[in-house]
Design a protein around this motif. Structure first.
Motif, short mmCIF file in Angstrom:
data_model
loop_
_atom_site.label_atom_id
_atom_site.label_comp_id
_atom_site.label_asym_id
_atom_site.label_seq_id
_atom_site.Cartn_x
_atom_site.Cartn_y
_atom_site.Cartn_z
N ARG A 56 43.64 31.59 -30.53
CA ARG A 56 44.49 30.65 -29.68
C ARG A 56 44.05 30.02 -29.12
NH1 ARG A 56 46.24 31.11 -24.65
NH2 ARG A 56 45.89 33.93 -24.67
N GLU A 70 55.24 24.75 -32.99
CA GLU A 70 55.29 26.32 -32.43
C GLU A 70 54.50 27.61 -33.80
OE1 GLU A 70 59.17 29.71 -32.06
OE2 GLU A 70 58.98 27.76 -32.98
N ILE A 71 53.94 28.35 -32.88
CA ILE A 71 53.33 29.57 -33.41
C ILE A 71 53.83 30.55 -32.71
CG2 ILE A 71 51.07 30.40 -33.83
CD1 ILE A 71 49.50 27.03 -34.32
N SER A 72 53.69 31.65 -33.47
CA SER A 72 54.47 32.61 -33.45
C SER A 72 53.53 34.07 -33.79
CB SER A 72 56.04 32.99 -33.79
OG SER A 72 55.66 33.38 -35.53
N SER A 73 52.70 34.12 -34.08
CA SER A 73 51.97 35.63 -34.34
C SER A 73 50.30 35.03 -34.23
CB SER A 73 52.61 35.68 -35.89
OG SER A 73 51.37 35.09 -37.14
N GLU A 76 48.97 33.46 -37.42
CA GLU A 76 49.52 31.52 -37.64
C GLU A 76 47.81 30.91 -37.07
OE1 GLU A 76 53.58 29.72 -37.26
OE2 GLU A 76 53.84 32.00 -37.40
N TRP A 77 47.18 31.76 -35.84
CA TRP A 77 46.68 30.92 -35.15
C TRP A 77 45.55 30.39 -36.12
CZ3 TRP A 77 47.27 27.62 -30.59
CH2 TRP A 77 48.32 28.04 -30.19
N ARG A 133 61.01 24.17 -37.44
CA ARG A 133 60.76 25.57 -37.46
C ARG A 133 61.85 27.09 -37.56
NH1 ARG A 133 55.00 29.16 -37.52
NH2 ARG A 133 56.70 31.10 -37.55
N GLY A 135 62.90 30.24 -37.06
CA GLY A 135 62.64 31.98 -37.62
C GLY A 135 61.47 31.44 -38.51
N ASN A 136 61.43 32.05 -39.31
CA ASN A 136 59.78 32.58 -40.13
C ASN A 136 59.70 31.30 -41.01
OD1 ASN A 136 58.14 34.59 -39.03
ND2 ASN A 136 60.00 36.28 -40.17
#
Length: 679
Positions: A56, A70-73, A76-77, A133, A135-136
């Protein structure tokens, strides 16, 4: 020194004992993903640190000018770092795939005159794209209008549907909803980017569509009811004694834009700008228009809510002398309170409307009054395209900047806060005077301009310091980047007297190869040719769109077709729409996809040319070498996803890709770049 002999091993300072904040600073200074990856392999503690926050920090520090979804995990970064570094390399090395989507031959023309079936003309494609986006699940939405018809493409990039072999194709013929060719053609489109403003039930994507008949409609982009009209914006209500004459006569919608911070929609006809306050989802019930309409309008809109304009500014009536103009071309919100207006044939073709407590006030900046690049009372210029640019990530940048294309071939960047006449000017150093029809920016790294005369894209570097250079991950050397550019203007290659073979990182002294790789001379702009949708006619670029700054694809709307340019690392062979769920019959497929060969020239630094005589040389044309010669299909196994690599690519290379110097070439291996010569 003697005291050190008595220190135990536990007393020796350890790298892992440093506070996490120190590592955050270190990570923000690492300039390649390889360095971050190597640091993660040193020990388990640093591996966990980099997994949790290292990627990140790398992405946000190296690509800080990009607006990322948006990035949530943590995973994913890491994926985003891989995608962005790959795409940056592809842009620098001209590694793209070009696909053209066009209707089958029997749908490629439209009859405008029912008494003369031979008279036809291809539709102008107006396209917009957006990444959303939930959720997933994540999707890229692509929407375009062609004549009176509208089309959609939903590309699933994350989630369970991303593994499906097909994208979702959506079609709504205008004739099925009562629209006619010419009179009801689509003139501008925009996918609603904020779900706070929705018209209808559910969270399905919705689109604003402007038409030549003066209407602006909100339609659904849901698969189940694509093209369904949800809301309608009408003209200004007038005071009239005649019950059947209570609205301003509709005229063609030239452009519109949405201010999501203020919840404001601005639409432009040829002479006026109209403003509407968008209602949030829970307020829409109170925005139902009254039913004092003509019978014809009432018959067409019994079940659709409507709203009239809150304010109309008739610019044509107020224009005098140097302020007079032919018609409005485009409008864009620069910030929460300022709207930029581009005019056709005007002394001051770039004007602004600023919202105050009493309404909107018109003003022009000092940048457009007098001087070499401005108009006077006897010279009328045109601004064709306007694009707000967020410059807050640049030193001393404030975010209130506007990129505009002028009919003299220049593209000008203006910061509304500064008193300077023009802050920065860009110009194609080969094709000096061709106007630009459309603009698209990729953060503050580069922007793409579409020609007003032909299917040509011009890629400009902003020439600001970049956060990431893919060449930093390549070995040092004493040679220069190759092949050497041949700019259209007489420019000498830069010299670097220090022939160090390796970089001295402690002293901040790069080797010769790394120093020259960052130089503007070895990172020239380029102009690339898109294949014309029709063999008979050429086409300007009417519109440009990309789902997000980190998307591998951008779309160009042409006459009769839609072109897609995709970074090589993110390319994947998309299924023919005739294989989709919309239509099993190939003869009735809405659009067909064919792959074309990339052709481009390099056009120098992009700074303005003072004398036309300086641009006399013709740069060499570079072509991709495709396999087989049958459309150049790039076959892949699986789907590359959002910026992912394809597993296998079948294309013929002009060189031995196993050569150790091949990765050091400025061009991709698909592009012949001449023999490699070491100094």
């Amino acid at each position: 020194m003697e005291s050190l002999k008595y220190l135990s091993i536990s007393d020796v300072p350890s790298l892992t004992a440093l506070p996490a904040e120190i590592f955050h600073i270190i990570l923000s200074h690492l300039d390649t993903a390889r360095s971050v990856s190597h640091l993660a392999l040193t020990c388990k503690g640093l591996y966990r640190l980099i997994r949790d926050c290292g990627w990140r920090i790398f992405v946000t520090s190296r690509f800080n000018t990009l607006s990322l979804p948006e990035i949530s995990s943590q995973d994913e970064w890491a994926e985003r770092a891989r995608a962005l570094t790959s795409q940056s390399r592809d842009w620098d090395r001209r590694a793209f795939t070009i696909d053209v989507l066009k209707p089958p031959m029997k749908h490629n023309a439209r009859n405008y005159n029912r008494f003369s079936p031979q008279q036809s003309i291809a539709s102008n494609i107006l396209v917009d794209a957006h990444h959303q986006r939930t959720g997933n699940d994540a999707q890229d939405l692509i929407f375009w209008g062609a004549g009176e018809d509208i089309f959609g493409l939903v590309r699933h990039t994350r989630g369970s549907k991303a593994k499906a072999p097909l994208d979702e194709w959506l079609v709504c013929k205008g004739s099925s909803t009562g629209y006619r060719s010419g009179r009801d053609d689509v003139t501008c489109v925009s996918i609603l980017k904020d779900k706070k403003y929705t018209f209808g039930e559910g969270d399905d994507p919705q689109v604003l569509v402007g038409r030549a008949n003066g209407g602006v409609d909100v339609i659904s982009m849901a698969t189940k009811d694509f093209g369904k009209e949800l809301f309608r914006f009408r003209g200004m209500k007038t005071v009239s004694n005649t019950p059947n004459d209570n609205t301003v006569p509709p005229t063609q919608i030239q452009s519109f834009d949405v201010n999501y911070e203020r919840g404001l929609l601005a639409t432009a006809t040829k002479q006026s700008v109209l403003f509407y306050h968008l209602a949030s989802a829970e307020q829409n019930d109170s925005r139902v228009a009254s039913k004092n309409e003509t019978d014809a309008v009432k018959a067409h809109s019994d079940s659709v809510n409507e709203a009239w304009a809150d304010e109309v500014i008739p610019l044509k009536e107020e224009s005098r002398g140097n302020q007079s103009f032919e018609f409005i071309r485009s409008i864009k919100f620069v910030n929460e309170s300022t709207l930029a207006v581009g005019l056709n044939k005007c002394g001051d073709p770039l004007q602004y409307l600023k919202r105050t407590e009493t309404g909107f006030e018109k003003f022009t900046t000092a940048k457009t009054n007098g001087g070499e690049y401005a108009a006077d009372d006897y010279t009328y210029r045109t601004v064709r395209a306007i694009l707000p640019v967020n410059t807050s990530s640049v030193a001393s940048g404030g975010g209130n900047s506007v990129l505009s294309s002028w009919d003299d071939g220049t593209v000008r960047l203006q910061d509304l806060r500064t008193p300077l006449r023009v802050d920065k000017i860009f110009q194609d150093n080969f094709d000096l005077t061709t106007p630009i029809n459309s603009l698209l920016t990729r953060g503050l790294e580069r922007f793409v301009a579409g020609s007003a005369y032909s299917p040509v894209l011009k890629v400009f570097d902003y020439r600001w310091p970049k956060g990431y250079y893919h060449t930093e991950s390549l070995p040092c050397g004493t040679d220069h980047p190759y092949p050497s550019p041949r700019p259209p203007t007489m420019v000498f290659e830069p010299s670097f007297p220090d022939s160090r073979s390796r970089c001295d990182y402690m002293a901040g002294r790069p080797c010769r190869w790394h120093a020259l790789s960052r130089h503007d001379f070895y990172r020239p702009n380029m102009t690339l040719w898109l294949p014309a949708p029709s063999e008979r006619d050429s086409s300007p670029v009417y519109s440009l769109a990309s789902p997000a700054d980190d998307s591998p694809s951008l779309f160009a709307g042409l006459a009769g077709g839609l072109a897609e340019m995709t970074a090589k690392s993110g390319s994947h062979w998309l299924a023919n729409p005739s294989d989709g769920t919309q239509d099993k019959d190939k003869d009735n497929a809405p659009y067909r996809r064919t792959r074309a060969r990339l052709a481009f020239i390099e056009t120098g630094s992009g700074f303005p040319v003072d004398d036309f005589a300086q641009a006399q040389r013709v740069p060499p044309m570079h072509h991709q070498v495709l396999d087989g010669g049958r459309g150049g299909r790039n076959k892949t196994r699986g789907r590359g996803g959002r910026g992912g690599r394809s597993d296998k690519t079948v294309m013929k290379s002009h060189t031995n890709t196993n050569a150790p110097w091949q990765a050091r070439s400025r061009f991709d291996e698909w592009i012949p770049g001449g023999a490699y010569v070491r100094d």
